[in-house]
Design a protein around this motif. Sequence first.
Motif, PDB file in Angstrom:
ATOM      1  N   ARG A   1       0.873  -1.472   0.093  1.00  0.00           N
ATOM      2  CA  ARG A   1       0.089  -0.058  -0.008  1.00  0.00           C
ATOM      3  C   ARG A   1       0.921   1.148   0.108  1.00  0.00           C
ATOM      4  NH1 ARG A   1      -4.853   0.623   4.165  1.00  0.00           N
ATOM      5  NH2 ARG A   1      -3.220   0.713   5.548  1.00  0.00           N
ATOM      6  N   PRO A   2       1.784   1.365   0.988  1.00  0.00           N
ATOM      7  CA  PRO A   2       2.883   2.672   0.933  1.00  0.00           C
ATOM      8  C   PRO A   2       3.262   2.857  -0.585  1.00  0.00           C
ATOM      9  CG  PRO A   2       3.153   1.462   2.684  1.00  0.00           C
ATOM     10  CD  PRO A   2       2.447   0.450   2.015  1.00  0.00           C
ATOM     11  N   HIS A   3       3.783   1.857  -1.384  1.00  0.00           N
ATOM     12  CA  HIS A   3       4.454   2.014  -2.711  1.00  0.00           C
ATOM     13  C   HIS A   3       3.343   2.409  -3.619  1.00  0.00           C
ATOM     14  CE1 HIS A   3       6.637  -0.045  -6.357  1.00  0.00           C
ATOM     15  NE2 HIS A   3       7.007   1.335  -5.985  1.00  0.00           N
ATOM     16  N   LEU A   4       2.084   1.781  -3.670  1.00  0.00           N
ATOM     17  CA  LEU A   4       1.016   2.109  -4.454  1.00  0.00           C
ATOM     18  C   LEU A   4       0.669   3.639  -4.221  1.00  0.00           C
ATOM     19  CD1 LEU A   4      -1.007   1.297  -6.676  1.00  0.00           C
ATOM     20  CD2 LEU A   4      -2.332   0.467  -4.929  1.00  0.00           C
ATOM     21  N   ALA A   5       0.568   3.874  -2.853  1.00  0.00           N
ATOM     22  CA  ALA A   5      -0.138   5.323  -2.642  1.00  0.00           C
ATOM     23  C   ALA A   5       0.976   6.277  -2.980  1.00  0.00           C
ATOM     24  CB  ALA A   5      -0.048   5.394  -1.083  1.00  0.00           C
ATOM     25  N   TRP A   6       2.374   6.061  -2.923  1.00  0.00           N
ATOM     26  CA  TRP A   6       3.458   6.957  -3.543  1.00  0.00           C
ATOM     27  C   TRP A   6       3.307   7.167  -4.759  1.00  0.00           C
ATOM     28  CZ3 TRP A   6       7.280   5.685  -6.838  1.00  0.00           C
ATOM     29  CH2 TRP A   6       8.491   6.597  -7.210  1.00  0.00           C
TER      30      TRP A   6
ATOM     31  N   ARG B   1     -10.535   2.771  -4.073  1.00  0.00           N
ATOM     32  CA  ARG B   1     -10.534   1.467  -4.048  1.00  0.00           C
ATOM     33  C   ARG B   1      -9.642   0.761  -3.178  1.00  0.00           C
ATOM     34  NH1 ARG B   1     -14.362   2.939  -4.393  1.00  0.00           N
ATOM     35  NH2 ARG B   1     -16.460   2.566  -5.633  1.00  0.00           N
ATOM     36  N   GLN B   2      -8.054   1.219  -3.414  1.00  0.00           N
ATOM     37  CA  GLN B   2      -7.134   0.456  -2.827  1.00  0.00           C
ATOM     38  C   GLN B   2      -6.621   1.054  -1.332  1.00  0.00           C
ATOM     39  OE1 GLN B   2      -5.363  -1.810  -4.222  1.00  0.00           O
ATOM     40  NE2 GLN B   2      -6.517  -1.687  -6.063  1.00  0.00           N
ATOM     41  N   ASP B   3      -7.624   1.908  -0.963  1.00  0.00           N
ATOM     42  CA  ASP B   3      -7.478   2.511   0.670  1.00  0.00           C
ATOM     43  C   ASP B   3      -6.336   2.969   0.748  1.00  0.00           C
ATOM     44  OD1 ASP B   3      -8.330   2.827   3.235  1.00  0.00           O
ATOM     45  OD2 ASP B   3      -7.418   0.837   3.959  1.00  0.00           O
ATOM     46  N   CYS B   4      -5.904   4.021  -0.238  1.00  0.00           N
ATOM     47  CA  CYS B   4      -4.706   4.742  -0.273  1.00  0.00           C
ATOM     48  C   CYS B   4      -4.874   6.009  -0.123  1.00  0.00           C
ATOM     49  CB  CYS B   4      -3.965   4.413  -1.689  1.00  0.00           C
ATOM     50  SG  CYS B   4      -3.189   2.817  -1.934  1.00  0.00           S
ATOM     51  N   LEU B   5      -6.192   6.594  -0.024  1.00  0.00           N
ATOM     52  CA  LEU B   5      -6.376   8.148   0.129  1.00  0.00           C
ATOM     53  C   LEU B   5      -5.605   8.925   1.285  1.00  0.00           C
ATOM     54  CD1 LEU B   5     -10.075   8.413  -0.853  1.00  0.00           C
ATOM     55  CD2 LEU B   5      -8.362   8.774  -2.288  1.00  0.00           C
ATOM     56  N   ASP B   6      -5.441   8.159   2.556  1.00  0.00           N
ATOM     57  CA  ASP B   6      -5.039   8.901   3.529  1.00  0.00           C
ATOM     58  C   ASP B   6      -3.441   8.468   4.071  1.00  0.00           C
ATOM     59  OD1 ASP B   6      -7.239  10.709   4.037  1.00  0.00           O
ATOM     60  OD2 ASP B   6      -8.093   8.765   4.465  1.00  0.00           O
ATOM     61  N   GLU B   7      -3.094   7.571   3.223  1.00  0.00           N
ATOM     62  CA  GLU B   7      -1.645   7.279   3.212  1.00  0.00           C
ATOM     63  C   GLU B   7      -0.575   8.341   3.241  1.00  0.00           C
ATOM     64  OE1 GLU B   7       0.915   3.908   4.448  1.00  0.00           O
ATOM     65  OE2 GLU B   7      -1.070   3.983   3.746  1.00  0.00           O
ATOM     66  N   PRO B   8       0.207   8.842   4.238  1.00  0.00           N
ATOM     67  CA  PRO B   8       1.246   9.990   4.061  1.00  0.00           C
ATOM     68  C   PRO B   8       2.285   9.785   3.099  1.00  0.00           C
ATOM     69  CG  PRO B   8       1.218   8.980   6.296  1.00  0.00           C
ATOM     70  CD  PRO B   8       0.179   8.222   5.441  1.00  0.00           C
ATOM     71  N   VAL B   9       2.526  10.819   2.325  1.00  0.00           N
ATOM     72  CA  VAL B   9       3.587  10.824   1.390  1.00  0.00           C
ATOM     73  C   VAL B   9       4.532  12.134   1.742  1.00  0.00           C
ATOM     74  CG1 VAL B   9       4.132  10.861  -1.007  1.00  0.00           C
ATOM     75  CG2 VAL B   9       2.400   9.548  -0.341  1.00  0.00           C
ATOM     76  N   ALA B  10       5.761  11.835   1.850  1.00  0.00           N
ATOM     77  CA  ALA B  10       6.593  12.876   1.982  1.00  0.00           C
ATOM     78  C   ALA B  10       7.295  13.404   0.904  1.00  0.00           C
ATOM     79  CB  ALA B  10       7.892  12.429   3.067  1.00  0.00           C
ATOM     80  N   ALA B  11       6.934  14.715   0.308  1.00  0.00           N
ATOM     81  CA  ALA B  11       7.225  15.150  -1.018  1.00  0.00           C
ATOM     82  C   ALA B  11       7.629  16.452  -0.787  1.00  0.00           C
ATOM     83  CB  ALA B  11       5.921  14.983  -2.097  1.00  0.00           C
ATOM     84  N   ALA B  12       8.742  16.777  -0.834  1.00  0.00           N
ATOM     85  CA  ALA B  12       9.223  18.329  -0.599  1.00  0.00           C
ATOM     86  C   ALA B  12       9.252  18.866  -2.112  1.00  0.00           C
ATOM     87  CB  ALA B  12      10.596  18.276  -0.390  1.00  0.00           C
TER      88      ALA B  12
END
Length: 470
Positions: free
Chosen positions: A114-119, A159-170
């Motif tokens: 999930r973190p990879h897909l969310a990123w 659908r993949q439950d990725c909407l609220d996965e935090p992503v660090a992007a500067a």
Amino acid sequence: MTLDALRLEVPDILDEVAAPLSDLNERLSEARKQSHESALHLVLGLLFSLNRSAMTLLERQRALQSLSEEYRHYADFYRQGGTPPMLFVRFCGEMAVGFKRLLLQILQGRQPSRPHLAWCLYMAQHFLAQSLLRHYQLYQEPPASLWRDSHLLYWIGERQDCLDEPVAAAFHPLPASTLRGLYQQMLLLALSNPFHLAEGESPLLFSALAPLAKLGRLLSWDDEEDDAEGPIVDLSESQACLAFEQPVEGDPTYLRRFELGALLVALHEPAPLQTDEERELLQRVRHHWMGRQQRRHERSDQVGDCSLVVGLPAIHAQLLEHRPGHCAAQMLDTSPGGARLLCHADQGRLLPVGQLVLLLSNSGTPTLALLRWRHQNAEGLHLGLRYLKGLPRPVWLRRSPSTQTHPGVLQSTPVAGGGWNHGLWLPNGQFSAGENLWLQLVSVNNQAALPLPPANLETASVSRHPLKLA
């Protein structure tokens, strides 16, 4: 039409031979020695070629990570308010293409994390957001494909439950830190009448929206909610939101109502990191977010004590006059469509968005309501309620005439010309659509047998099923 990842707009692979990547970083470094426009042209040409070449997932990911660093470098030229050329806008678009193709490779693999897909979803959405922003900065209409892909990325994230996965992007201008926030940041920017902003105000507004955008929520469509406020998003359309006068004709599966209640409350809170320019700009554009007609119902201030009966079992007990526990609250304002309340912050665990409540006040009959939004600040927990019109009655349900009873709430609304519309509220997951149930009203001896129809409204806590009763 159904939404599917394969509908993402990506170009065909023109070169089946994998592009050599061993000298990629060296070529990017050489490009930086050129003039800004020449360097941008060289990097864009390189990216264009890579996006149309066959590459393994890992090769494409590493190449895009290197090119993301180049994007930061070239974007720095416009941080002081400079207007980017169309060459840079095309660069943003090609970066989005790269991450969309990477996303397709990830989805075609075996169970991505999930973190990879969310990123990857986030990065594709970020470069679409940049393309949108830069089009507005140049006072140009964004292409329709931009919104089609943005809606689809949100749909996949949902659908993949990725909407609220935090992503660090500067990145700069500052994006929200989740896919939900970033997508809603785009919607709010599009709703802010961007072609009427002064030069340089689009990036400023985009940054100002970053910490606020995640407070909005796209709620599932409800046909009976014809008196609710908020923009309407059709995820199958090629536009940000439906125009105010536009009829709602899309498939309800892809319709969402953009609930802004919590965000509008947060606009009035102290924000130490917000500049005076950002604060003034947000106040200037906020009235555009709700369309020309700000509210379908006039809101009136009505400060007074009230209480909430929280959750379907407690509401059932209250309607039977068993006096369950109440949650004390203060009404701040009300309208025929709903109300805004303030309660103690400790009540938050009992009051998730989508919870069914019964509002008890000193003046009036108990009112069934759904919790539409919530926002916590120094004052306490702000709650936005949507009234559910009709008479709530307690009912019992059984899987057979003599088995264990389960509580439910029947919401009955009279219709013009006689008759009633009935909606049966049940806890989520207790029964399945199509299951044969026996329903009994309190103080009625007979039980009615009925197959449970599919829900026409579902939240994280409860579902409503339309019934036809004699």
